[in-house]
Enzyme design. Structure first.
Site, PDB file in Angstrom:
ATOM      1  N   LYS A 267     -94.975  87.243  18.836  1.00 46.27           N
ATOM      2  CA  LYS A 267     -93.782  86.383  18.799  1.00 46.27           C
ATOM      3  C   LYS A 267     -93.830  85.480  17.563  1.00 46.27           C
ATOM      4  O   LYS A 267     -94.751  84.683  17.397  1.00 46.27           O
ATOM      5  CB  LYS A 267     -93.722  85.526  20.080  1.00 46.27           C
ATOM      6  CG  LYS A 267     -92.607  84.479  20.112  1.00 46.27           C
ATOM      7  CD  LYS A 267     -92.585  83.721  21.452  1.00 46.27           C
ATOM      8  CE  LYS A 267     -91.559  82.586  21.434  1.00 46.27           C
ATOM      9  NZ  LYS A 267     -91.573  81.778  22.675  1.00 46.27           N
ATOM     10  N   ASP A 272     -88.832  76.367  17.858  1.00 45.53           N
ATOM     11  CA  ASP A 272     -88.090  76.556  19.105  1.00 45.53           C
ATOM     12  C   ASP A 272     -87.562  75.224  19.623  1.00 45.53           C
ATOM     13  O   ASP A 272     -88.273  74.473  20.288  1.00 45.53           O
ATOM     14  CB  ASP A 272     -89.011  77.207  20.151  1.00 45.53           C
ATOM     15  CG  ASP A 272     -88.275  77.487  21.462  1.00 45.53           C
ATOM     16  OD1 ASP A 272     -87.032  77.386  21.477  1.00 45.53           O
ATOM     17  OD2 ASP A 272     -88.962  77.824  22.449  1.00 45.53           O
ATOM     18  N   LYS A 279     -84.429  71.521  24.379  1.00 50.25           N
ATOM     19  CA  LYS A 279     -85.651  70.938  24.933  1.00 50.25           C
ATOM     20  C   LYS A 279     -85.592  69.417  24.848  1.00 50.25           C
ATOM     21  O   LYS A 279     -84.891  68.874  23.997  1.00 50.25           O
ATOM     22  CB  LYS A 279     -86.867  71.419  24.109  1.00 50.25           C
ATOM     23  CG  LYS A 279     -87.254  72.856  24.320  1.00 50.25           C
ATOM     24  CD  LYS A 279     -88.518  73.187  23.531  1.00 50.25           C
ATOM     25  CE  LYS A 279     -88.912  74.629  23.716  1.00 50.25           C
ATOM     26  NZ  LYS A 279     -89.328  74.961  25.082  1.00 50.25           N
ATOM     27  N   ASP A 290     -94.625  77.851  17.838  1.00 48.16           N
ATOM     28  CA  ASP A 290     -94.111  78.948  18.658  1.00 48.16           C
ATOM     29  C   ASP A 290     -94.178  80.304  17.934  1.00 48.16           C
ATOM     30  O   ASP A 290     -93.713  81.307  18.460  1.00 48.16           O
ATOM     31  CB  ASP A 290     -92.675  78.626  19.112  1.00 48.16           C
ATOM     32  CG  ASP A 290     -92.316  79.228  20.451  1.00 48.16           C
ATOM     33  OD1 ASP A 290     -93.250  79.629  21.180  1.00 48.16           O
ATOM     34  OD2 ASP A 290     -91.119  79.312  20.766  1.00 48.16           O
ATOM     35  N   ASP A 349     -83.412  78.863  26.072  1.00 45.82           N
ATOM     36  CA  ASP A 349     -84.792  78.490  25.750  1.00 45.82           C
ATOM     37  C   ASP A 349     -85.787  79.594  26.148  1.00 45.82           C
ATOM     38  O   ASP A 349     -86.943  79.564  25.758  1.00 45.82           O
ATOM     39  CB  ASP A 349     -85.143  77.169  26.445  1.00 45.82           C
ATOM     40  CG  ASP A 349     -86.376  76.510  25.852  1.00 45.82           C
ATOM     41  OD1 ASP A 349     -86.833  76.972  24.783  1.00 45.82           O
ATOM     42  OD2 ASP A 349     -86.870  75.545  26.454  1.00 45.82           O
ATOM     43  N   GLU A 351     -86.147  82.400  24.913  1.00 46.99           N
ATOM     44  CA  GLU A 351     -85.785  83.244  23.774  1.00 46.99           C
ATOM     45  C   GLU A 351     -86.909  84.180  23.347  1.00 46.99           C
ATOM     46  O   GLU A 351     -86.662  85.212  22.730  1.00 46.99           O
ATOM     47  CB  GLU A 351     -85.393  82.354  22.576  1.00 46.99           C
ATOM     48  CG  GLU A 351     -86.562  81.855  21.698  1.00 46.99           C
ATOM     49  CD  GLU A 351     -87.564  80.985  22.437  1.00 46.99           C
ATOM     50  OE1 GLU A 351     -87.167  80.372  23.451  1.00 46.99           O
ATOM     51  OE2 GLU A 351     -88.739  80.919  22.029  1.00 46.99           O
ATOM     52  N   ARG A 353     -88.937  86.143  25.098  1.00 43.53           N
ATOM     53  CA  ARG A 353     -88.854  87.471  25.725  1.00 43.53           C
ATOM     54  C   ARG A 353     -87.705  88.269  25.126  1.00 43.53           C
ATOM     55  O   ARG A 353     -87.750  89.493  25.085  1.00 43.53           O
ATOM     56  CB  ARG A 353     -88.724  87.304  27.248  1.00 43.53           C
ATOM     57  CG  ARG A 353     -87.469  86.595  27.680  1.00 43.53           C
ATOM     58  CD  ARG A 353     -87.567  86.056  29.104  1.00 43.53           C
ATOM     59  NE  ARG A 353     -88.388  84.847  29.185  1.00 43.53           N
ATOM     60  CZ  ARG A 353     -88.640  84.198  30.320  1.00 43.53           C
ATOM     61  NH1 ARG A 353     -88.146  84.641  31.459  1.00 43.53           N
ATOM     62  NH2 ARG A 353     -89.383  83.108  30.306  1.00 43.53           N
TER      63      ARG A 353
HETATM   64  N1  BES Z   1     -91.983  78.556  23.524  1.00 41.41           N
HETATM   65  C1  BES Z   1     -91.637  78.236  24.856  1.00 41.41           C
HETATM   66  C2  BES Z   1     -92.843  78.243  25.796  1.00 41.41           C
HETATM   67  C3  BES Z   1     -93.780  77.072  25.666  1.00 41.41           C
HETATM   68  C4  BES Z   1     -93.503  75.869  26.245  1.00 41.41           C
HETATM   69  C5  BES Z   1     -94.996  77.232  25.024  1.00 41.41           C
HETATM   70  C6  BES Z   1     -94.398  74.819  26.147  1.00 41.41           C
HETATM   71  C7  BES Z   1     -95.898  76.200  24.945  1.00 41.41           C
HETATM   72  C8  BES Z   1     -95.593  74.985  25.506  1.00 41.41           C
HETATM   73  C9  BES Z   1     -90.634  79.254  25.401  1.00 41.41           C
HETATM   74  O1  BES Z   1     -89.736  79.734  24.461  1.00 41.41           O
HETATM   75  C10 BES Z   1     -89.855  78.560  26.448  1.00 41.41           C
HETATM   76  O2  BES Z   1     -89.167  77.637  26.112  1.00 41.41           O
HETATM   77  N2  BES Z   1     -89.969  79.007  27.689  1.00 41.41           N
HETATM   78  C11 BES Z   1     -89.300  78.400  28.764  1.00 41.41           C
HETATM   79  C12 BES Z   1     -88.754  79.484  29.664  1.00 41.41           C
HETATM   80  C13 BES Z   1     -87.861  78.972  30.757  1.00 41.41           C
HETATM   81  C14 BES Z   1     -86.596  78.405  30.186  1.00 41.41           C
HETATM   82  C15 BES Z   1     -87.552  80.123  31.705  1.00 41.41           C
HETATM   83  C16 BES Z   1     -90.315  77.532  29.528  1.00 41.41           C
HETATM   84  O3  BES Z   1     -91.448  77.964  29.698  1.00 41.41           O
HETATM   85  O4  BES Z   1     -89.956  76.427  29.900  1.00 41.41           O
HETATM   86 ZN    ZN Z   2     -90.340  79.788  22.523  1.00 41.82          ZN
HETATM   87 MN    MN Z   3     -88.053  78.509  24.247  1.00 42.36          MN
END
Ligand code: BES
Ligand code: ZN
Ligand code: MN
Length: 499
Positions: A267, A272, A279, A290, A349, A351, A353
């Site tokens: 990735k 992000d 966020k 990210d 968010d 994104e 996947r």
């Molecule tokens: N890059 C983030 C995941 C992340 C969050 C990594 C905090 C490290 C620390 C990812 O893109 C994300 O935002 N995932 C969301 C998914 C949710 C909206 C289903 C998450 O984990 O909150």
């Molecule tokens: Zn992310």
């Molecule tokens: Mn995200």
């Protein structure tokens, strides 16, 4: 990186800025310490008494002008209970000693730590762990500090002293292996630590291209090429960004011409913000990390080239920012993907996947022997496992087994989460093929379920490095910031595979 040499010899004959000797719990010296003690007419034990050194792990003391030695300094470093030593503890000792020496005045030093006994470990394994620790521990990221530390007497070279000349050759190879692994890891750390305004998708493409080599072909697709290829899921996430996306493909030919490669997918989300599902502001700066999945992949390729890994590798990196804007993709949008699966976007968010779906589908189409992906994918994985284990999921039972072995061996650890059929229910969509969120329950797993739809029947393992890829406190072997998680792990996995 500083030089590391290998030699066999005795501490009292060494003419260096410092000799480093281990001290075991109960103030017990090892072979070279005892030899020095004899040569110095028992000077050392009196020092031991004077400084109340216990020998507990990681404790150290610098002694000056020890009678009978040719070296200016003797550094005693606590190694604790020898029966409890592990290869990782040697890695930590290597880092601890190197960091301390780097702050003092010694420039060329010799290290008598390889003689420590680690149950089940060969001399080569001990030397590799120590050398990795030294190079990983000395890593810093200071290119934006306009006033550098005025330490002009940094460590320059370190010589690992072996108890006998018998293992010199294998120790030499071990140092070379450690160098490749540390260079790969530190390269990944550099990419991770660069801020989002520098490390853009274009920059990632250039960094990948810079690895080109007689066994490595790098193809960097720009937005036009991405549109032509049909990576529509990546393009949807990119809509909110003023910067062009990149789709990076690396083909490494270290093995036989027609052997199917191991595919490594990372990735490369260079920042992000969450998109329209924005966020919170607190710690949002950390979302420059990210792209750590892509950094691990590039670090592994760098190490593979350096060590001439006898395997074929395919690297695939989708790179974009996830920002907000009038063109940004929105909750409720239904987007298409390279594989033809339609995705209902319920949270912009989620994104990672989405961009990985195109990268995994492309990788699967190339018919690799197996696929391993690296992604800072979910906050849920951080909650589940914290900073000490990468989340492991997937369909490739043999890969997962191999990664567990390599994780324990390298201390770049993984822990498996289940992917029971029932979890797939959570990503069913009412109006499209799948939706991009599965709710809060089992968030790391439902994200992996989403990815699983894009890998066909190729054996696949997914590494969620959200908790391990960076560390704002730093660790025993890593500075604050990017850790390079996944590089040691997968290089070891690939080495075992090729053996
Ligand atoms: N890059 C983030 C995941 C992340 C969050 C990594 C905090 C490290 C620390 C990812 O893109 C994300 O935002 N995932 C969301 C998914 C949710 C909206 C289903 C998450 O984990 O909150
Ligand atoms: Zn992310
Ligand atoms: Mn995200």
């Amino acid at each position: 990186m500083i030089e590391i040499f290998i030699k066999a010899g005795h501490a009292h004959k060494q003419r260096d800025d410092a000799v480093v000797l281990p001290l075991l719990e109960g103030r017990k010296l090892t072979e070279s310490g005892k030899a020095l003690q004899e040569a110095t007419g028992k000077a050392l034990p009196s020092f031991l008494r004077k400084f109340d050194l216990s020998g507990s792990f990681g404790d150290s003391r610098m002694l000056y002008d020890v009678d009978g030695t040719f070296s200016q300094r003797v550094m005693l470093v606590g190694a604790g209970d020898e029966k409890k030593l592990t290869l990782h503890k040697l890695r930590v000792l290597g880092a601890t000693v190197a960091r301390k020496l780097n702050k003092g005045g010694a420039r060329d030093v010799s290290l008598y730590l390889p003689e420590l006994a680690v149950r089940g470990a060969s001399m080569a394994e001990k030397v590799q762990a120590l050398a990795e620790g030294v190079w990983l521990g000395l890593y810093t990221f200071n290119r934006y500090k306009s006033k550098k530390d005025d330490n002009t007497r940094e460590l320059r070279s370190l010589t690992m002293m072996l108890p006998s000349g018998r293992n010199l050759d294998e120790a030499q190879d071990a140092v070379a292996r450690a160098r490749a692994i540390a260079e790969g890891t530190n390269f990944a750390r550099d990419l991770a630590n660069e801020p989002g305004n520098v490390c853009t998708p274009e920059y990632l493409g250039n960094q990948a291209a810079s690895l080109s080599h007689k066994h490595l072909k790098v193809t960097v697709m720009d937005k036009k090429a991405i549109e032509e290829a049909g990576f529509t899921a990546l393009l949807a996430v990119n809509q909110g960004s003023a910067k062009e996306p990149r789709f990076i493909v690396l083909d490494y030919q270290g093995g036989k011409k027609n052997d199917a490669p191991v595919a490594l997918v990372g990735k490369g989300l260079t920042f992000d913000a969450g998109g329209i599902s924005i966020k919170p502001a607190a710690q949002m700066d950390e979302m420059k990390f990210d792209m750590c999945g892509s950094a691990s992949v590039l670090g592994i390729f760098k190490a593979a080239i350096e060590m001439d890994l006898p395997l074929n590798l395919l690297g695939v990196i989708p790179a974009t920012e996830n920002l907000l804007g009038s063109a940004a993709y929105k909750p409720g949008d239904i987007i298409s993907s390279y594989k033809g699966i339609n995705i209902e976007v319920l949270n912009t968010d989620a994104e990672g996947r989405i961009i990985l779906s195109d990268a995994l589908a492309y990788a699967a189409e190339r018919k690799p022997a197996e696929i391993i992906d690296f992604a800072t994918l979910t906050g849920a994985c951080v909650i589940a496992l914290g900073a000490h284990a990468t989340g492991l999921m997937g369909t490739g039972e043999e890969i997962k087994q191999g990664l567990k072995v390599s994780g324990d061996y390298t201390y770049d650890r993984v822990w498996e989460l289940p992917m029971y059929e029932e979890y797939q229910e959570q990503i069913k969509s009412e109006i499209a093929d799948i939706k991009n969120t599965g709710g809060r329950e089992g968030g790391a797993i439902t994200a992996a379920c989403f990815l699983s739809r894009f890998v066909d029947d190729i054996p696949w393992a997914h590494l969620d490095i959200a908790g391990t890829a960076w560390n704002m406190k730093g660790s025993e072997i890593s500075a604050k910031g990017g850790t390079g998680a996944g590089v040691r792990l997968v290089i070891d996995y690939l080495l075992r595979k090729s053996a």
